[in-house]
Motif scaffolding. Sequence first.
Motif, PDB file in Angstrom:
ATOM      1  N   ILE A   1       7.700 -14.263  14.442  1.00  0.00           N
ATOM      2  CA  ILE A   1       6.694 -14.754  13.531  1.00  0.00           C
ATOM      3  C   ILE A   1       5.699 -15.335  14.571  1.00  0.00           C
ATOM      4  CG2 ILE A   1       6.315 -17.394  12.622  1.00  0.00           C
ATOM      5  CD1 ILE A   1       9.690 -18.033  12.672  1.00  0.00           C
ATOM      6  N   GLU A   2       4.575 -15.258  13.689  1.00  0.00           N
ATOM      7  CA  GLU A   2       3.058 -15.164  14.621  1.00  0.00           C
ATOM      8  C   GLU A   2       3.352 -16.261  13.238  1.00  0.00           C
ATOM      9  OE1 GLU A   2      -0.041 -12.888  14.883  1.00  0.00           O
ATOM     10  OE2 GLU A   2       0.835 -11.424  15.766  1.00  0.00           O
ATOM     11  N   SER A   3       2.577 -18.149  13.711  1.00  0.00           N
ATOM     12  CA  SER A   3       2.741 -18.824  13.141  1.00  0.00           C
ATOM     13  C   SER A   3       0.621 -19.191  13.230  1.00  0.00           C
ATOM     14  CB  SER A   3       2.645 -19.915  14.196  1.00  0.00           C
ATOM     15  OG  SER A   3       2.831 -21.248  13.617  1.00  0.00           O
ATOM     16  N   ARG A   4       0.903 -18.399  11.938  1.00  0.00           N
ATOM     17  CA  ARG A   4      -1.059 -18.367  11.115  1.00  0.00           C
ATOM     18  C   ARG A   4      -0.445 -17.380   9.972  1.00  0.00           C
ATOM     19  NH1 ARG A   4      -3.928 -13.546  11.826  1.00  0.00           N
ATOM     20  NH2 ARG A   4      -2.361 -12.433  13.226  1.00  0.00           N
ATOM     21  N   SER A   5      -1.020 -18.107   8.899  1.00  0.00           N
ATOM     22  CA  SER A   5      -1.567 -17.236   7.866  1.00  0.00           C
ATOM     23  C   SER A   5      -2.701 -16.830   7.457  1.00  0.00           C
ATOM     24  CB  SER A   5      -1.883 -18.863   6.868  1.00  0.00           C
ATOM     25  OG  SER A   5      -2.119 -18.246   5.294  1.00  0.00           O
TER      26      SER A   5
END
Length: 567
Positions: free
Chosen positions: A232-236
Amino acid sequence: MTAPLGFVMLCHTALHRAAEVARFWAATGCPVVIHVDRRTGAAEYRRLVEDMADVDIVSFSRRYACEWGTWSLVAATQAAATQLLARHPDVRHVYLASGACLPLRPVEELIDYLDARPQTDFIESVTTADVTWTVGGLAEERFTLSFPFSWRKHRRLFDFYVGAQRRIGLRRTIPKGLVPHLGSQWWCLTRRTLSAILEDPDRAEHDAYFRRVWIPDESYFQTLARLYSTRIESRSLTLAKFDVQGKPHTFYDDHLQLLRRSDCFVARKAWPQANRLYRTFLAPPTPGGTRAEPNPGKIDRLFAKAVERRTRGRAGLYMQSRFPLQDHENGKTSAPYSVFHGFSDLFENFDIWLSKSVGSRVHGHLFAPGRAEFAGGETVFNGALSDCAALRDYNPRAFLTNLIWNTRGERQCFQFSPRDNQDCNWFMATDPNAQISVVSGSWAVPLSRANLNFSDIRREAARLQRIETEHLKILRTMYVKARVRIWTMAEFIENPMEPLQAILDEISPRSARPLTEAPKLVDLTGFGQFLQNLKNQGMMPTLMGDFAVTDEPQPPARDRGRPYLVR
């Protein structure tokens, strides 16, 4: 053959813009599933379906009546995402967008970006302990309390039910294995992660739990992705900026260059009438464009300034829509100013001398009982400020702040004394922009020459001394933020050049030059005896300093009244 990227669009207004964006994505082979809010008119919906009928890879999902902060948004997303995965087995990433989203870069660049990261889920997902953006005081409680009522439609019932749960200590049980996470509603998930969420054997339990979570569209996928994602890359990947109330910023035509600098793939939300934005970003891509990493941080500074301007306003500007609480202002005034307390009683034509020395207009007593003594005797000053005492005294603080605001760029100087309106004493004392210079006791000089009964003079002297004593107490408190200088009258006239030089140097440090001439001191013959007479009549003058009964300190008669010269 479809592209490895599919889009889910949640729409409810401006359907013609949603159609343009859907065509833009579909033109590169990306399938699009559109969900239209069931509350949207049937005619509008039918028109959109007919408009997209010629595009095979654009379809429409089951419609839900969507409302902010409720489960309906998650249900609509689930239905559209399930349809997309079922109809397009080649899709590897699913991108969730709204009907107000606007692509900022060619779709091919987004596909290439995701191809280089085939196992990465782009979804903002942080624990409640790390959240700083929640508005409304509900972070962890949104997962432990129940929210069956709409915050927008039934606000009182919503608040009552929350309060009741808190009072009785009611807490919901979080399903086993879930660690609540929050994040942006707009994500881009891999097929593997999204299908695992939708096909989870415990989905019924998860759905039942999140139906009563507040704003589940910002927590459902964000929490469940943590169970199945390998990376997961915690960004939109969607640029979405929010104001202090948690509402998304709207982008207009004049934000064109700003959006280009962000290098983001998609922005939310664009104003439907922003023709220039849609025309520019939905145009065919030009070859040779740079493929930069999305970096919304490039424009964060500008948004931070916008939020600050909206919440705090401009320094020293008071507006009806943003009137500050006491001691929470963004600056009490907008520019530095100088207050001369007692100088006009001690020197002749002090305002004229000061105006020449600092090179600007100098007011008389702005808070005098009869009228506001504007520079040059004007009756109406900058900003249509009237010299009427009644208007000024209705709100003296607003009068002062308006005067400073409407004369920005020009240093304001004015006289003050205990005879003036005292309502602004605390305001000026706690204003960092104020420079307050006080010669205490000089109010007695006009009284020493007044043609009145001595009993009346004594009574007036006691009143003025009482007022000035209160003012000096304020100026000596720990709360003072103004630059304050206080002299007794006796110590000031002993050597007036030194304090005057210090005051002028602070007003205009760049043009500071040594004083060659002081203002003309008033005739103080008999002043010491006058003070003694007050004492003899039972009034004790304490603010003037020590004056001898004889007039030995006075200049010879032939020099009295002439300005002091620096030799």
